[in-house]
Design an enzyme around this catalytic site. Structure first.
Site, PDB file in Angstrom:
ATOM      1  CD  GLU A   1      45.595  28.758  65.072  1.00  0.00           C
ATOM      2  OE1 GLU A   1      44.778  27.890  65.408  1.00  0.00           O
ATOM      3  OE2 GLU A   1      45.574  29.921  65.529  1.00  0.00           O
TER       4      GLU A   1
ATOM      5  CG  ASN B   1      44.003  31.468  71.159  1.00  0.00           C
ATOM      6  OD1 ASN B   1      44.626  30.835  72.008  1.00  0.00           O
ATOM      7  ND2 ASN B   1      44.517  32.516  70.539  1.00  0.00           N
TER       8      ASN B   1
ATOM      9  CB  SER C   1      45.468  36.040  70.066  1.00  0.00           C
ATOM     10  OG  SER C   1      46.793  36.348  70.353  1.00  0.00           O
TER      11      SER C   1
ATOM     12  CG  HIS D   1      47.734  32.975  66.057  1.00  0.00           C
ATOM     13  ND1 HIS D   1      46.929  32.083  66.720  1.00  0.00           N
ATOM     14  CD2 HIS D   1      48.257  33.782  67.024  1.00  0.00           C
ATOM     15  CE1 HIS D   1      46.949  32.340  68.015  1.00  0.00           C
ATOM     16  NE2 HIS D   1      47.751  33.358  68.221  1.00  0.00           N
TER      17      HIS D   1
HETATM   18  N1  LIG Z   1      51.700  36.774  74.143  1.00  0.00           N
HETATM   19  C1  LIG Z   1      51.296  35.668  73.528  1.00  0.00           C
HETATM   20  O1  LIG Z   1      51.419  34.535  74.066  1.00  0.00           O
HETATM   21  C2  LIG Z   1      50.723  35.749  72.137  1.00  0.00           C
HETATM   22  C3  LIG Z   1      50.626  34.568  71.377  1.00  0.00           C
HETATM   23  C4  LIG Z   1      50.149  34.657  70.056  1.00  0.00           C
HETATM   24  C5  LIG Z   1      49.752  35.880  69.540  1.00  0.00           C
HETATM   25  N2  LIG Z   1      49.836  37.003  70.323  1.00  0.00           N
HETATM   26  C6  LIG Z   1      49.419  38.265  69.707  1.00  0.00           C
HETATM   27  O2  LIG Z   1      50.584  38.957  69.260  1.00  0.00           O
HETATM   28  C7  LIG Z   1      50.367  40.371  69.340  1.00  0.00           C
HETATM   29  C8  LIG Z   1      51.467  40.995  70.186  1.00  0.00           C
HETATM   30  O3  LIG Z   1      51.434  40.420  71.467  1.00  0.00           O
HETATM   31  P1  LIG Z   1      52.685  40.534  72.468  1.00  0.00           P
HETATM   32  O4  LIG Z   1      52.392  39.575  73.575  1.00  0.00           O
HETATM   33  O5  LIG Z   1      53.964  40.438  71.698  1.00  0.00           O
HETATM   34  O6  LIG Z   1      52.492  42.047  72.980  1.00  0.00           O
HETATM   35  P2  LIG Z   1      53.578  42.951  73.768  1.00  0.00           P
HETATM   36  O7  LIG Z   1      52.759  43.894  74.564  1.00  0.00           O
HETATM   37  O8  LIG Z   1      54.598  42.094  74.423  1.00  0.00           O
HETATM   38  O9  LIG Z   1      54.337  43.764  72.570  1.00  0.00           O
HETATM   39  C9  LIG Z   1      53.712  44.698  71.738  1.00  0.00           C
HETATM   40  C10 LIG Z   1      54.779  45.632  71.157  1.00  0.00           C
HETATM   41  O10 LIG Z   1      54.153  46.487  70.187  1.00  0.00           O
HETATM   42  C11 LIG Z   1      54.735  47.772  70.306  1.00  0.00           C
HETATM   43  N3  LIG Z   1      53.840  48.763  69.705  1.00  0.00           N
HETATM   44  C12 LIG Z   1      52.774  49.399  70.272  1.00  0.00           C
HETATM   45  N4  LIG Z   1      52.222  50.245  69.370  1.00  0.00           N
HETATM   46  C13 LIG Z   1      52.959  50.139  68.223  1.00  0.00           C
HETATM   47  C14 LIG Z   1      52.886  50.750  66.943  1.00  0.00           C
HETATM   48  N5  LIG Z   1      51.939  51.649  66.659  1.00  0.00           N
HETATM   49  N6  LIG Z   1      53.811  50.408  66.006  1.00  0.00           N
HETATM   50  C15 LIG Z   1      54.786  49.497  66.282  1.00  0.00           C
HETATM   51  N7  LIG Z   1      54.908  48.887  67.493  1.00  0.00           N
HETATM   52  C16 LIG Z   1      53.997  49.202  68.444  1.00  0.00           C
HETATM   53  C17 LIG Z   1      54.951  47.958  71.804  1.00  0.00           C
HETATM   54  O11 LIG Z   1      55.930  48.975  72.051  1.00  0.00           O
HETATM   55  C18 LIG Z   1      55.430  46.564  72.199  1.00  0.00           C
HETATM   56  O12 LIG Z   1      56.849  46.469  72.094  1.00  0.00           O
HETATM   57  C19 LIG Z   1      48.959  40.551  69.913  1.00  0.00           C
HETATM   58  O13 LIG Z   1      48.059  40.682  68.854  1.00  0.00           O
HETATM   59  C20 LIG Z   1      48.714  39.241  70.651  1.00  0.00           C
HETATM   60  O14 LIG Z   1      47.352  38.919  70.779  1.00  0.00           O
HETATM   61  C21 LIG Z   1      50.322  36.977  71.592  1.00  0.00           C
END
Ligand SMILES: NC(=O)c1ccc[n+]([C@@H]2O[C@H](COP(=O)([O-])OP(=O)(O)OC[C@H]3O[C@@H](n4cnc5c(N)ncnc54)[C@H](O)[C@@H]3O)[C@@H](O)[C@H]2O)c1
Length: 301
Positions: A157, A196, A124, A145
């Site tokens: 994005e 963002n 993000s 993104h």
């Molecule tokens: N939540 C949002 O609204 C949003 C929106 C856009 C982008 N993002 C970005 O997306 C990414 C993920 O966010 P999220 O909200 O899905 O997080 P989340 O915490 O819901 O999920 C992350 C997942 O990654 C897994 N994980 C941890 N270490 C790992 C590894 N070494 N190998 C493989 N899997 C692993 C965890 O078990 C978990 O299932 C982040 O970079 C976040 O900034 C989030």
């Protein structure tokens, strides 16, 4: 690396949380094959269930035919093993927003894919160029993104770095537009990219107003819903995104810009420290039961 524009047949997704499973579902709906990888078997089970539920919901609403679900789900593989990415044309990293973790995961992905595989990060806010330093071949790497919930949000994005091969950028823009049928917004690798950079100062302003007792959480949200026609108020939206994610993104933008609008207010920081990260934990600025906000009130913790 050189890639002419071609259809991407198989997508790998590292991390099966809120974003990873949403990206996987969108790719399945586009008729692609998906390999969803996570280090947690429980997370993979939960992701598969959530994808099944979401697809079934579309059938119940008459949006898709039941026979599609079986076909789409047959294209979904899950694995705890990063070596499974070898068969993928594109691998999208969606692990937590922790720079060192992403650097490590990206390095491991590159060791387990073919030379022609494109690698993308769903970060993000972490500078994509900084993440590219973990790769032997940064020309195959860029930011991609998505927005939450991915199947419903029509923007992605595309963030090439100065090192990204232009054919890689073109292939990913094509993938987003023609296969996922979303709108690609190609944006420079600047703090917060486009969305963002606009959204985070706004969300933090709402938290700051709550901290300064301008009004109740409900009233601050209603100001934007009723006064500006926003479908969700900024505090509910922060809970929906995840307060930990909002704080992490704000921290990354602040580290680059020193913009005071991106300093995380005390109330938001305290909620994150207490594990009250929003909708996913059942409590953030609002309390949630069955995923619906129930009660609210100022949280000047
Ligand atoms: N939540 C949002 O609204 C949003 C929106 C856009 C982008 N993002 C970005 O997306 C990414 C993920 O966010 P999220 O909200 O899905 O997080 P989340 O915490 O819901 O999920 C992350 C997942 O990654 C897994 N994980 C941890 N270490 C790992 C590894 N070494 N190998 C493989 N899997 C692993 C965890 O078990 C978990 O299932 C982040 O970079 C976040 O900034 C989030």
């Amino acid at each position: 690396m050189s890639n002419s524009i071609r259809r991407i047949g198989k997508i790998g997704v590292a991390g099966s949380g809120a974003m990873g499973r949403g990206i996987a579902e969108s790719c399945l709906r586009a008729g692609a094959s998906v390999l969803l990888q996570d280090t947690s078997a429980a997370a993979l089970r939960a992701a598969r269930k959530q994808i099944e539920r979401s697809l079934q919901h579309s059938v119940d609403k008459g949006i898709v035919e039941a026979k599609n679900i079986e076909a789409w789900l047959s294209q979904l593989e899950v694995s705890e093993d990063v070596a499974a990415f070898m068969s993928c044309d594109l691998v999208i990293e969606a692990v937590p927003e922790i720079p060192d973790l992403k650097l490590e995961v990206l390095k491991r992905i590159e060791k387990n894919v073919r030379d022609v595989t494109i690698i993308a990060t769903n970060t993000s806010s972490i500078p994509v160029t900084k993440l590219s330093s973990s790769l032997m071949d940064p020309s195959r790497f860029l930011g991609l993104h998505f927005f939450n919930p991915v199947p419903r949000m029509n923007l992605a994005e595309v963030i090439p770095t100065v090192l990204t091969d232009s054919t890689v950028t073109a292939a990913v823009e094509y993938f987003v537009r023609e296969q996922l049928e979303k709108t690609p917004l190609t944006v420079a690798d600047r703090p917060g990219f486009a969305v963002n950079a606009l959204l985070i100062p706004y969300l933090l302003s709402a938290a700051r107003m709550l901290d300064l007792s301008y009004a109740s959480a409900d009233d601050i949200d209603n100001a934007m819903k009723l006064g500006c026609g926003h479908p969700m108020g900024p505090l509910e939206l922060s809970d929906f995104i995840g307060l930990d994610v909002v704080a992490a993104v704000a921290g990354s933008i602040y580290a680059e810009t020193k913009d005071h609008a991106c300093i995380v207010p005390n109330n938001l920081r305290r909620l994150v420290e207490a594990g009250q990260t929003g909708r996913k934990s059942g409590q953030g600025f609002f309390k949630y039961a069955d995923n619906v906000p129930t009660t609210s009130g100022p949280q000047s913790t």
